[in-house]
Design a protein around this motif. Structure first.
Motif, PDB file in Angstrom:
ATOM      1  N   ALA A  41     -30.347 -51.676   9.382  1.00 47.14           N
ATOM      2  CA  ALA A  41     -31.588 -51.057   9.869  1.00 47.14           C
ATOM      3  C   ALA A  41     -32.715 -51.241   8.845  1.00 47.14           C
ATOM      4  N   ALA A  42     -32.373 -51.143   7.556  1.00 48.51           N
ATOM      5  CA  ALA A  42     -33.380 -51.367   6.499  1.00 48.51           C
ATOM      6  C   ALA A  42     -33.938 -52.788   6.598  1.00 48.51           C
ATOM      7  N   GLY A  43     -33.053 -53.745   6.849  1.00 49.77           N
ATOM      8  CA  GLY A  43     -33.486 -55.140   7.000  1.00 49.77           C
ATOM      9  C   GLY A  43     -34.442 -55.306   8.174  1.00 49.77           C
ATOM     10  N   PHE A  44     -34.198 -54.591   9.265  1.00 44.81           N
ATOM     11  CA  PHE A  44     -35.081 -54.687  10.423  1.00 44.81           C
ATOM     12  C   PHE A  44     -36.463 -54.093  10.108  1.00 44.81           C
ATOM     13  N   ALA A  45     -36.469 -52.978   9.365  1.00 45.78           N
ATOM     14  CA  ALA A  45     -37.767 -52.382   8.991  1.00 45.78           C
ATOM     15  C   ALA A  45     -38.531 -53.346   8.081  1.00 45.78           C
ATOM     16  N   LEU A  46     -37.805 -53.988   7.166  1.00 49.55           N
ATOM     17  CA  LEU A  46     -38.451 -54.981   6.283  1.00 49.55           C
ATOM     18  C   LEU A  46     -39.027 -56.133   7.112  1.00 49.55           C
ATOM     19  N   ALA A  47     -38.305 -56.544   8.141  1.00 42.82           N
ATOM     20  CA  ALA A  47     -38.788 -57.642   8.990  1.00 42.82           C
ATOM     21  C   ALA A  47     -40.066 -57.220   9.733  1.00 42.82           C
ATOM     22  N   LYS A  48     -40.106 -55.962  10.190  1.00 44.20           N
ATOM     23  CA  LYS A  48     -41.330 -55.480  10.850  1.00 44.20           C
ATOM     24  C   LYS A  48     -42.491 -55.477   9.855  1.00 44.20           C
ATOM     25  N   TYR A  49     -42.239 -54.944   8.662  1.00 46.36           N
ATOM     26  CA  TYR A  49     -43.257 -54.965   7.603  1.00 46.36           C
ATOM     27  C   TYR A  49     -43.762 -56.389   7.397  1.00 46.36           C
ATOM     28  N   GLN A  50     -42.842 -57.336   7.275  1.00 46.18           N
ATOM     29  CA  GLN A  50     -43.242 -58.720   6.976  1.00 46.18           C
ATOM     30  C   GLN A  50     -44.019 -59.336   8.139  1.00 46.18           C
ATOM     31  N   GLY A  51     -43.672 -58.944   9.372  1.00 46.49           N
ATOM     32  CA  GLY A  51     -44.414 -59.430  10.535  1.00 46.49           C
ATOM     33  C   GLY A  51     -45.853 -58.926  10.523  1.00 46.49           C
ATOM     34  N   LEU A  52     -46.029 -57.654  10.153  1.00 44.62           N
ATOM     35  CA  LEU A  52     -47.373 -57.082  10.117  1.00 44.62           C
ATOM     36  C   LEU A  52     -48.175 -57.657   8.947  1.00 44.62           C
TER      37      LEU A  52
END
Lengths: 210, 210
Positions: free
Chosen positions: A47-58
């Protein structure tokens, strides 16, 4: 009823929503480290990895506009750091419930807000925010913990309720207010009612009274 | 000279190397949280994401064999947690240098070891371990910090040296020893010499004496 009239400046939206996702990444990483077993570490780490991916997308959206992510996020960092310090709660489980319910609520909110932004970046940001957040594993861990110790339920239910106010304040801080505060409130109220209904469903799924 | 004769059981290799990557992810996440500015958070967070991806690639290899990642990693968890507690050092910079040099050394080592494993999973694991680890940003942050405060150099140089022994112990613990310890040592020595040479180059890149 939408949030179009209250939509913030695009850069402010991206800066605040990106740094919020970074905070979710930090909170989930911390929860993964503190998890009592390797299965929980795996699920929360994912789940942490998914939040990081959202951060990186933004952040990619900020860079695409030729802006510096750090500069764009900076005005929001203090308040969001403070918020995530509250969300961390008194122990591992409170922190895990905290990030689950507040990230769920704020993702819902920022997706709504993104649809009110002009141009292409809004829908793209909404798409990023709507990506899988890996919360199914987090829900399972919380359900197991509550099942193993039923006395937890009332403490965690209270904790979940307690966080709603702070989370809605963060949401509110993202809105661009007009000169007509009464009309603004009329627009905000039904949205917040929806957010709280979704929050209640998340709490129900855990067997907690919202 | 290769490590073929000393290669561990495949599952032990996957369990130990996967949990090591999880520890790198945890250490880098912690360093990202503690970073003094948002650019550093971004760069270190990115490196944390790469470590998580390596962990997930190795865990996928465990699942592909029909085994449970948590069960396979468990025997290594205690020693690796202790190791990463040492690596964290006394402050943020020591922790960042610590994870940079120890992860570099152990990636090199486990890639060598993977090539000694029988069958397809070895090369696949080597490929996962050789993926980008985002250390360019970490190197830049360390270089900037050392340039801004030259007194740091001797403390960090000492810290980097201090970690080599503990890291080689972790590497050594992965080896499957034969009945002929002298011959084992003859195989291990040149590999360790290479690892230390690569470590020295990493320290040199930071302007630190290894």
């Amino acid at each position: 009823m939408d949030l179009h009239e209250l939509a913030p400046d695009l850069l402010a939206f991206l800066g605040q929503s990106a740094y919020l996702q970074f905070g979710v990444f930090e909170s989930l990483s911390r929860a993964a480290s503190a998890a009592p077993d390797l299965d929980a570490k795996d699920g929360i780490g994912r789940a942490a990895g998914f939040a990081l991916a959202k951060y990186q997308g933004l952040v990619a959206e900020i860079r695409r506009r030729g802006d510096e992510p750090a500069v764009v996020m900076q005005p929001f960092a203090g308040a969001i750091d403070d918020f995530h310090e509250v969300v961390a709660g008194a122990d591992w489980l409170e922190g895990l419930l905290g990030v689950h319910v507040t990230a769920g609520l704020l993702d819902d909110f920022f997706i709504r807000l993104a649809h009110g932004l002009a141009g292409d970046p809004g829908p793209r940001a909404a798409q990023v925010l709507g990506l899988d957040s890996g919360q199914d594993a987090v829900v399972q861990i919380l359900q197991d913990a509550i099942a193993a110790d039923p006395r937890l339920a009332s403490r965690l239910a209270m904790w979940g309720r307690r966080l709603v106010g702070d989370t809605l304040l963060v949401a509110r801080s993202a809105l661009h207010h007009s000169n007509n505060l009464d009309s603004d409130e009329q627009r905000i109220e039904p949205i917040f009612t929806e957010l709280i209904a979704a929050h209640t469903r998340r709490m129900d799924a855990l067997g907690l009274t919202a």
